[in-house]
Scaffold this active site. Sequence first.
Site, PDB file in Angstrom:
ATOM      1  N   LYS A   1     -12.535  53.214  13.128  1.00 16.24           N
ATOM      2  CA  LYS A   1     -12.543  53.018  11.677  1.00 16.24           C
ATOM      3  C   LYS A   1     -13.109  51.628  11.470  1.00 16.24           C
ATOM      4  O   LYS A   1     -12.464  50.610  11.749  1.00 16.24           O
ATOM      5  CB  LYS A   1     -11.135  53.114  11.090  1.00 16.24           C
TER       6      LYS A   1
ATOM      7  N   GLY B   1      -4.060  47.208  -0.053  1.00 14.19           N
ATOM      8  CA  GLY B   1      -2.730  46.699  -0.360  1.00 14.19           C
ATOM      9  C   GLY B   1      -2.428  46.516  -1.834  1.00 14.19           C
ATOM     10  O   GLY B   1      -1.354  46.056  -2.192  1.00 14.19           O
TER      11      GLY B   1
ATOM     12  N   ALA C   1      -7.479  52.976   1.406  1.00 13.12           N
ATOM     13  CA  ALA C   1      -7.055  51.713   0.793  1.00 13.12           C
ATOM     14  C   ALA C   1      -6.674  51.860  -0.674  1.00 13.12           C
ATOM     15  O   ALA C   1      -7.316  52.554  -1.440  1.00 13.12           O
ATOM     16  CB  ALA C   1      -8.131  50.654   0.912  1.00 13.12           C
ATOM     17  N   GLY C   2      -5.610  51.148  -1.039  1.00 10.74           N
ATOM     18  CA  GLY C   2      -5.217  51.060  -2.431  1.00 10.74           C
ATOM     19  C   GLY C   2      -4.193  52.077  -2.889  1.00 10.74           C
ATOM     20  O   GLY C   2      -3.760  52.058  -4.042  1.00 10.74           O
TER      21      GLY C   2
ATOM     22  N   ASN D   1      -1.687  52.840   4.595  1.00 14.57           N
ATOM     23  CA  ASN D   1      -0.776  52.125   5.462  1.00 14.57           C
ATOM     24  C   ASN D   1       0.333  51.454   4.649  1.00 14.57           C
ATOM     25  O   ASN D   1       1.487  51.849   4.721  1.00 14.57           O
ATOM     26  CB  ASN D   1      -1.556  51.072   6.269  1.00 14.57           C
ATOM     27  N   THR D   2      -0.051  50.463   3.827  1.00 11.40           N
ATOM     28  CA  THR D   2       0.946  49.693   3.077  1.00 11.40           C
ATOM     29  C   THR D   2       1.837  50.577   2.205  1.00 11.40           C
ATOM     30  O   THR D   2       3.036  50.322   2.083  1.00 11.40           O
ATOM     31  CB  THR D   2       0.242  48.646   2.202  1.00 11.40           C
TER      32      THR D   2
END
Lengths: 261, 261, 261, 261, 66, 66, 66, 66
Positions: free
Chosen positions: C102, C163, C189-190, C211-212
């Site tokens: 990635k 994030g 993301a986001g 992830n976050t």
Amino acid sequence: MANFSEPLKLGPYEFNSRLFVGTGKYETFELMQEALEASGCEVVTVAVRRERLYDKQERNILDFLDRSKYTLLPNTAGCFNAEDAIRTALLGRELLDIEWVKLEVLADTKTLLPDPLGTLEATEKLVKEGMTVLVYTNDDPVMAKRLEEVGATSVMPAAAPIGSGQGVLNANNIKIILERANVPIIVDAGVGTASDVTVAMELGAEGVLLNTGIASAKDPVRMAVAMKHAMEAGRLAAKAGRIPRKLYATASTTMEGRINA
Amino acid sequence: MANFSEPLKLGPYEFNSRLFVGTGKYETFELMQEALEASGCEVVTVAVRRERLYDKQERNILDFLDRSKYTLLPNTAGCFNAEDAIRTALLGRELLDIEWVKLEVLADTKTLLPDPLGTLEATEKLVKEGMTVLVYTNDDPVMAKRLEEVGATSVMPAAAPIGSGQGVLNANNIKIILERANVPIIVDAGVGTASDVTVAMELGAEGVLLNTGIASAKDPVRMAVAMKHAMEAGRLAAKAGRIPRKLYATASTTMEGRINA
Amino acid sequence: MANFSEPLKLGPYEFNSRLFVGTGKYETFELMQEALEASGCEVVTVAVRRERLYDKQERNILDFLDRSKYTLLPNTAGCFNAEDAIRTALLGRELLDIEWVKLEVLADTKTLLPDPLGTLEATEKLVKEGMTVLVYTNDDPVMAKRLEEVGATSVMPAAAPIGSGQGVLNANNIKIILERANVPIIVDAGVGTASDVTVAMELGAEGVLLNTGIASAKDPVRMAVAMKHAMEAGRLAAKAGRIPRKLYATASTTMEGRINA
Amino acid sequence: MANFSEPLKLGPYEFNSRLFVGTGKYETFELMQEALEASGCEVVTVAVRRERLYDKQERNILDFLDRSKYTLLPNTAGCFNAEDAIRTALLGRELLDIEWVKLEVLADTKTLLPDPLGTLEATEKLVKEGMTVLVYTNDDPVMAKRLEEVGATSVMPAAAPIGSGQGVLNANNIKIILERANVPIIVDAGVGTASDVTVAMELGAEGVLLNTGIASAKDPVRMAVAMKHAMEAGRLAAKAGRIPRKLYATASTTMEGRINA
Amino acid sequence: MINIMLNGEPQELSEGIDVSKLLQDLKITVPCAVEMNKKVVPKALHSATIISDGDVIEIVTIVGGG
Amino acid sequence: MINIMLNGEPQELSEGIDVSKLLQDLKITVPCAVEMNKKVVPKALHSATIISDGDVIEIVTIVGGG
Amino acid sequence: MINIMLNGEPQELSEGIDVSKLLQDLKITVPCAVEMNKKVVPKALHSATIISDGDVIEIVTIVGGG
Amino acid sequence: MINIMLNGEPQELSEGIDVSKLLQDLKITVPCAVEMNKKVVPKALHSATIISDGDVIEIVTIVGGG
């Protein structure tokens, strides 16, 4: 240049400005005066309260409102049932010798949301008293229609809760209200900044009433001018026929005649 | 009354109006002229195209643009690589005897989205040629910064795809661009109606460029006036310090002194 | 019951789960393990970092990732130019004996937004090295297409900044990307909460990487289950053909046969 | 793995599924049956209508609803005043030998928006009749509170107009309703796709009722599975404690230990 | 003795040491990959790769990341 | 006669013609700019610039655009 | 004969018929509920409830709805 | 003396006082309106309206409001 103005008729009145401005929360009467002037408004809302009998304030707000310039619109702010609102409306009429009212019947002190039932009852009774009633309500199309049916001169759905500064939260409801209305719809409450006014007018509203958005801005006079322009912008754009929304792209310049084409 | 105007400086130029208006898509030159006048703009964008050598049009657009009133801003609309854009920019300079350009390097004819790589390359080269470059780009904060770094006088992120009429699609990106910019940010492309201009300016943009929003409105002149007011509204509101957004309610009228309280 | 599953092919791999989950920010490896399990993911992203030579941690993350269950996807998080990203990708390949990456080439430590130029360069080179490249990028449809053209196996546009927890900020861009893509689009993301995953999938994405949103939730394991369901919901809804949006009303019950009708 | 289920109590009932599904608009009873099964719902709404006395349909819907599996919830769809709604509710009770009702008192056939006054009146009377009333209403927090006060077991605010497929139009109102409610809030009407369910649950609703979103999808069974997952996703996410929204960026991977750092 | 850069820090090393030996001396037991002068050194070549004065070496492992 | 490309079309021209003469012959009265072989020919050099066989010439003007 | 309203339509009926009989005559086999003059007639009282001239009767069943 | 409620507070007053006199005694100079027992007392009737024991009187004025 073309003249695009179209006065707004409300009962016996006719106004060129479609911005209705409140007089609460200003730091001084002078600042209020300057902001009202800057907003270009012709209708100014005021509230009715008990005279402080022994601890009199030196100055009365009416000395700062030129009635040859502004039409005062007494409201029933702070009334939590139909009876109080009716009494307050009638006292406002007596006090200002004016036959109209911005009717508010609120549900509770925390949210200041309107009480649909008390609002309907008070509207009906005040209309029977011969008053021109501009009635603050939630954005429910059903209640808006009922208020029109019992004789409201203007129905004033909230963009958002009073003082919330969120602008039009439910454009869908405002659109349905406008589609079915036979009286002028004036969006009231919840305006936070200039674009909120423009958006409300672009949806097709006939006017906007606001107070906190100007009075509690860091620079109320500058915001008042902003609101004046926002009103013009929204009204004109609504009538000018905007372009449709698309996923992408229509060239604004012809593709023909490019070098190397 | 207070004077809130603050001119916008762009390279050697200074403008009082922050609305930049294009000249494409009008039905007649006269309508264009009237709309430009109504918009109050001081900068007018034009495109560069091959002269039709044998099938000449009777009338040239330059006869309808009073250069004592408008500063013409040639663009590179329709260029799909850096080389073509640079050549077009230099031809525009020669033609109008003016040292600036609205640079567009597009990626394809279908979406008309900007090509980040070609845009960066052309910006760098034109800056080295001594030109004042106002550069159209997507709303990516990283590319906006790169374009500033290679010398763009103004970075012009798209609100939405050209001609899409959707207004600012990603306020988050525009905010990040503004937070980090050292050059004026002018929102370009995608404006559909007046409130789109107001919203862009309230975010903190220094100006807005548009064409289709006015030219393809049902009534372009009326929409031009709307855009003029929308610009004022947005600029003033951005500076006036709006009230915060809340879930609900702050009374704009005091609760004290109500009858029956 | 009908079987609605449709595996996702990425280079040599094929997966039943379309949720890609990162391994950063968990309080403990055990919690990470439990959350990954709960999410039902089959691909797990990991980062490459210098071994702490003298201040060794007792435990290595690889001991907590069952490679018979998860396909590890090394990323180049923290690389700010193409060269570092390429080196990191090749080290990841060597380390995990796996031919994919990635790819992230970021622009700065503050916004962690991707650098379009470095990203394109690194993609091209890694593809030439024979790697299967899943490439993180902004939501610009032009760059997405370029990355596809230089050989990316999957393009991974950001819903919002890493994030930021804002979900899909610009659905318009994601739609344009999807309309033109010939490789699987995985939104990366986001993502802040479950509905963000569902919305991304409903737009037509082939997968979501996050992830976050899980690791920093108050209860990561519960949020992992939420994300698993959100993925199923979004994927199925995208394929099921939703009803159109209307201003109002179609009765879900027949009007015929009402009493008193 | 942890067990996150928490049954929903409604009067005498307790349910594990928080999805309430209607039975209108399906092409065949078999398709309805399959979709209900796929949705995992435990409560199924049905309507009360005059028996066609001479032109009898061969098949009755009740033969396709396994009452050992589903709790039937008769509604008063199609009633436009309190009296009709009360009569219909009592007929539903008699017919199904069940003490509850999903009360709807609508304002007009065009918008199918609820009539606040008739709704309040019918709620009060049916509660006095000893019924468990789940009451459909608009998203006005004031009416929601009134309905709770007169004894509704659950208040069911509309996400959007019936059949409009727009999802939660005014999250602000739903939040205020939830903040003040002492009874379960079930979002009803207006759900168009899976993410609408997830969003409603993430706001904190206790359940969602829908019909058209499944029944009129191109593939109702697939959409039913989507809705089931969307419900799980939303419920779990609401409880898991989502990350906050930010303008940008928190790295999900540590910055330490990068090569070349 | 030779001087190298190891994971960004200057380091003294005996002459003639190969990559395998270095990893052994560093007591690295976790899975790792080695880069010398910006080129990956494949595992199969660790023993055959002698470290020289001025070499820049990176030893990396896997950590959590998104 | 020489052969040139003029605004994308092949064109025959007498030898020895300069740019000024070309514009005159084409009866171009609107403001325009001229490019020869991808370089702008400034107005001041129009008369001094002789067109040769194989030259690629662009004559452009201003049109509406956004 | 008596005249009643049945599901909104005028209807002739023999005198002395009770609700049970009516349902039987109508060959109604699906689950239904009966209202007479805006009051529900509970199932247990069907046989005991004689229909009179001018009665307004509704016989309802369950249909699909949301 | 009589006892009245004036703007929500109990108040003693001499007998036979009319509304005009009350306003004068209270030195109210700002525009105001008067309500007695929940009915407005029009300005024209201030002098003719005698205040009685138990009357509930509100004297209101205008303040800022939105």
